[in-house]
Motif scaffolding. Structure first.
Motif, PDB file in Angstrom:
ATOM      1  N   PHE A  95       0.830  -1.203   0.000  1.00 35.96           N
ATOM      2  CA  PHE A  95       0.000   0.000   0.000  1.00 35.96           C
ATOM      3  C   PHE A  95       0.869   1.260   0.000  1.00 35.96           C
ATOM      4  O   PHE A  95       0.475   2.280  -0.565  1.00 35.96           O
ATOM      5  N   ASP A  96       2.066   1.170   0.589  1.00 37.20           N
ATOM      6  CA  ASP A  96       3.005   2.295   0.461  1.00 37.20           C
ATOM      7  C   ASP A  96       3.274   2.534  -1.023  1.00 37.20           C
ATOM      8  O   ASP A  96       3.275   3.661  -1.508  1.00 37.20           O
ATOM      9  N   ALA A  97       3.468   1.414  -1.748  1.00 33.47           N
ATOM     10  CA  ALA A  97       3.785   1.533  -3.173  1.00 33.47           C
ATOM     11  C   ALA A  97       2.593   2.094  -3.952  1.00 33.47           C
ATOM     12  O   ALA A  97       2.774   2.801  -4.955  1.00 33.47           O
ATOM     13  N   LEU A  98       1.381   1.820  -3.483  1.00 29.88           N
ATOM     14  CA  LEU A  98       0.185   2.301  -4.200  1.00 29.88           C
ATOM     15  C   LEU A  98       0.014   3.812  -4.104  1.00 29.88           C
ATOM     16  O   LEU A  98      -0.698   4.412  -4.902  1.00 29.88           O
ATOM     17  N   THR A 108      -5.011   3.876   1.392  1.00 27.09           N
ATOM     18  CA  THR A 108      -3.589   3.788   1.719  1.00 27.09           C
ATOM     19  C   THR A 108      -3.243   4.582   2.991  1.00 27.09           C
ATOM     20  O   THR A 108      -2.218   4.313   3.615  1.00 27.09           O
ATOM     21  N   ALA A 109      -4.083   5.536   3.373  1.00 23.42           N
ATOM     22  CA  ALA A 109      -3.749   6.435   4.490  1.00 23.42           C
ATOM     23  C   ALA A 109      -3.560   5.661   5.788  1.00 23.42           C
ATOM     24  O   ALA A 109      -4.182   4.622   6.005  1.00 23.42           O
ATOM     25  N   ALA A 110      -2.714   6.195   6.657  1.00 29.47           N
ATOM     26  CA  ALA A 110      -2.448   5.515   7.937  1.00 29.47           C
ATOM     27  C   ALA A 110      -2.668   6.499   9.085  1.00 29.47           C
ATOM     28  O   ALA A 110      -2.748   7.713   8.881  1.00 29.47           O
ATOM     29  N   GLY A 111      -2.791   5.952  10.297  1.00 30.07           N
ATOM     30  CA  GLY A 111      -2.784   6.741  11.536  1.00 30.07           C
ATOM     31  C   GLY A 111      -3.832   7.835  11.576  1.00 30.07           C
ATOM     32  O   GLY A 111      -4.985   7.642  11.181  1.00 30.07           O
ATOM     33  N   ARG A 197      -0.999  -3.533 -10.627  1.00 33.78           N
ATOM     34  CA  ARG A 197      -0.384  -4.857 -10.733  1.00 33.78           C
ATOM     35  C   ARG A 197       1.046  -4.789 -10.200  1.00 33.78           C
ATOM     36  O   ARG A 197       1.488  -5.652  -9.450  1.00 33.78           O
ATOM     37  N   LEU A 198       1.722  -3.703 -10.574  1.00 27.87           N
ATOM     38  CA  LEU A 198       3.105  -3.549 -10.095  1.00 27.87           C
ATOM     39  C   LEU A 198       3.139  -3.399  -8.585  1.00 27.87           C
ATOM     40  O   LEU A 198       3.887  -4.088  -7.895  1.00 27.87           O
ATOM     41  N   ALA A 199       2.296  -2.489  -8.071  1.00 28.59           N
ATOM     42  CA  ALA A 199       2.373  -2.186  -6.642  1.00 28.59           C
ATOM     43  C   ALA A 199       1.930  -3.362  -5.789  1.00 28.59           C
ATOM     44  O   ALA A 199       2.504  -3.636  -4.745  1.00 28.59           O
ATOM     45  N   LEU A 200       0.887  -4.069  -6.232  1.00 33.37           N
ATOM     46  CA  LEU A 200       0.327  -5.116  -5.393  1.00 33.37           C
ATOM     47  C   LEU A 200       0.896  -6.492  -5.699  1.00 33.37           C
ATOM     48  O   LEU A 200       0.554  -7.466  -5.046  1.00 33.37           O
ATOM     49  N   SER A 201       1.763  -6.580  -6.712  1.00 36.39           N
ATOM     50  CA  SER A 201       2.312  -7.889  -7.016  1.00 36.39           C
ATOM     51  C   SER A 201       3.123  -8.399  -5.839  1.00 36.39           C
ATOM     52  O   SER A 201       3.901  -7.666  -5.225  1.00 36.39           O
ATOM     53  N   PRO A 202       2.937  -9.676  -5.507  1.00 37.69           N
ATOM     54  CA  PRO A 202       3.765 -10.238  -4.439  1.00 37.69           C
ATOM     55  C   PRO A 202       5.248 -10.130  -4.779  1.00 37.69           C
ATOM     56  O   PRO A 202       6.089 -10.194  -3.898  1.00 37.69           O
ATOM     57  N   LEU A 203       5.555  -9.946  -6.066  1.00 34.07           N
ATOM     58  CA  LEU A 203       6.973  -9.860  -6.451  1.00 34.07           C
ATOM     59  C   LEU A 203       7.474  -8.414  -6.451  1.00 34.07           C
ATOM     60  O   LEU A 203       8.561  -8.139  -6.936  1.00 34.07           O
TER      61      LEU A 203
END
Ligand code: HEM
Length: 466
Positions: A95-98, A108-111, A197-203
């Motif tokens: 999610f950081d990558a997203l 994606t927001a936190a806190g 696809r890039l951000a969430l790919s397990p790779l």
């Protein structure tokens, strides 16, 4: 049959017993290969892989390329992650990558940022407000399904995707819409899938290290810039007169109070989040619903009987929803069998113990609503599509943590009510005047991506009189 309380005999999974057994190590799932770990299993047959992990314990360790991940396989421990110990987790590296392709919206927001935005966006999704959006949902679903001539066979996957996007655009932005909005959204969608696809790919962890591999290059940033520019122009028009146009955007702009209003950048981030969260998930669910119903004449007959009685020939509307109990039961079962958000993830932000397994800050945690929904305890015969497993008058009161199509806790889907409304009205619109049958020459296969959806859905329409 009704589902039992999930896994009543299982260890409570509360912080106390967890602490008592601190120090246990999670077993590593079998089938790990050098360098790539379990990634090939996930790529090849992810659904089976996540289902089988429960046989190795309530917490299992897997490796995705270089990245160790703890997979939580019991409903009780998922409850720990999502509610009891929720503050010990954020959403994680993917999610950081997203944030790059999507901005820092609610997903994606936190806190504190997440809390503030969530509080400010909630009124836009209030049940009464959804009553206003329901008219758009019903009208658009009737218009699109009305174009499907009797006797013709159509792949409904792209049709339904266009419908859900159309509904979202018209509920976000009242008419008349900026003429550049649709082309800008279409362009952005074409690169969005690649970004996701890039951000969430397990790779992803590897892709970051090898950014020039073909297929792993970052997407063109132009479409996002253009979409943001159009949105800012629309926001400017709304801010100029401060009017409530009855749409979602008006609510986002009117939100405020003590915490101050959302800035233009925050609003554009949230709009993009809503495009993302509110289209693929709903279209996958509606497609799965029509798929299941087409293969079960008895279930389809039940829906037809209900629609005939409740609608009496009128278009489906918000006021009909409480009486459409069987339709809701069917959709509840569809979301059990085919949860679009099949895999969810978190990251420990402080030391935490899960089922006796100590996790350090930074540890990635996955859990799969799909796997929980296919646990024979509490769901006997879990692969069977069986709407009758849900109580008729309380379909929504599912066992909370063994039924997670919309997540739970502070990150529970903000659009849950919106989605139930849209799904029920759209299914009613598609079925009120037609019967649907499957085209068995083209078997439907699950496509496991960021959402779980059918690869295609060839159905034939037959006219029926209510
Ligand atoms: C059947 C349709 C849908 C499904 C299955 C679904 C599923 C989910 C799930 C599982 C989460 C939680 C993710 C997590 O905990 O990591 C979530 C979050 C979210 N969903 Fe949905 N969703 C659906 C429709 C919608 C719609 C229609 C909207 C808005 C129009 C929406 C907006 C959101 C937002 C904003 C969040 C983030 C909430 C937060 O983090 O506070 N969703 N959704």
């Amino acid at each position: 049959m009704q589902p039992d309380t999930p896994n009543a005999a299982a260890p409570a999974g509360t912080a106390e017993p967890a602490r008592a057994r601190t120090g246990a190590r999670a077993p590593t799932a079998p089938g790990r290969l050098p360098l790539v770990g379990h990634a090939p299993r996930l790529q090849r047959d992810a659904l089976r892989f996540v289902r089988e992990l429960r046989h190795h314990g309530p917490v299992t360790k897997i490796r995705i390329g270089p990245r160790p991940v703890h997979v939580v396989n019991s409903a009780e421990l998922v409850r720990e992650v999502l509610t009891v110990q929720a503050r010990a987790f954020d959403k994680g590296a993917m999610f950081d990558a997203l944030r790059v392709p999507l901005g820092d919206g609610l997903i994606t927001a936190a806190g504190d940022r997440h809390l503030r935005h969530r509080r400010m966006m909630q009124p836009a999704f209030h049940h009464d407000r959804i009553g206003r959006y329901a008219r758009v949902m019903s009208e658009r679903a009737l218009a699109r399904s009305g174009a499907w001539a009797s006797g013709t066979t159509v792949d409904l996957v792209p049709e339904i995707h266009r419908l859900t996007l159309d509904i979202l655009l018209r509920t976000l932005f009242a008419e008349p819409q900026d003429p550049e909005l649709h082309p800008a959204v279409k362009d952005w969608l074409s690169v969005k899938y690649h970004s996701m696809r890039l951000a969430l790919s397990p790779l992803h962890a590897w892709a970051e290290r090898l950014p020039l591999l073909p297929g792993w290059r970052p997407p063109d940033a132009g479409p996002l810039r253009r979409l943001v520019a159009v949105q800012r122009r629309i926001i400017g028009t709304y801010r100029a007169d401060g009017r409530d146009r009855g749409d979602l955007l008006s609510m986002l702009l009117l939100a405020g109070g003590r915490e101050g209003a959302l800035s233009d950048t925050e609003v554009t981030d949230e709009l993009i989040t809503l495009f993302l969260a509110g289209t693929g998930t709903v279209s996958a669910s509606l497609a799965w619903a029509l798929h299941e119903v087409s293969r079960r004449p008895d279930v389809q007959r039940g829906i037809h009987d209900e629609l005939d009685t409740v609608l009496g020939g009128s278009p489906p509307g918000f006021g009909h929803l409480p009486a459409l109990t069987f339709t809701r039961q069917v959709l509840t079962e569809v979301l059990r069998l085919h949860p679009p958000s099949w895999l969810l993830m978190r990251r420990a932000v402080r030391p935490v113990v899960l089922g006796g397994v100590p996790l350090s800050p930074g540890a990635e945690v996955f859990f799969s609503p799909y796997a929980l929904h296919h646990d024979p305890q509490p769901y006997g015969n879990p692969d069977r599509f069986d709407p009758e497993r849900w109580p008729r008058d309380a379909a929504a009161k599912a066992p909370r943590h063994a039924y997670l199509p919309f997540g739970a806790g502070s990150r529970l889907c903000l659009g849950e009510d919106f989605a139930w409304t849209e799904l029920t009205l759209a299914l009613a619109a598609f079925l009120a005047h037609r019967r649907v049958t499957p085209d068995d020459s083209a078997p439907v296969r699950p496509l496991v991506g960021t959402v779980l959806r059918p690869d295609r859905l060839l159905l034939t329409a037959h006219a029926r009189k209510p």
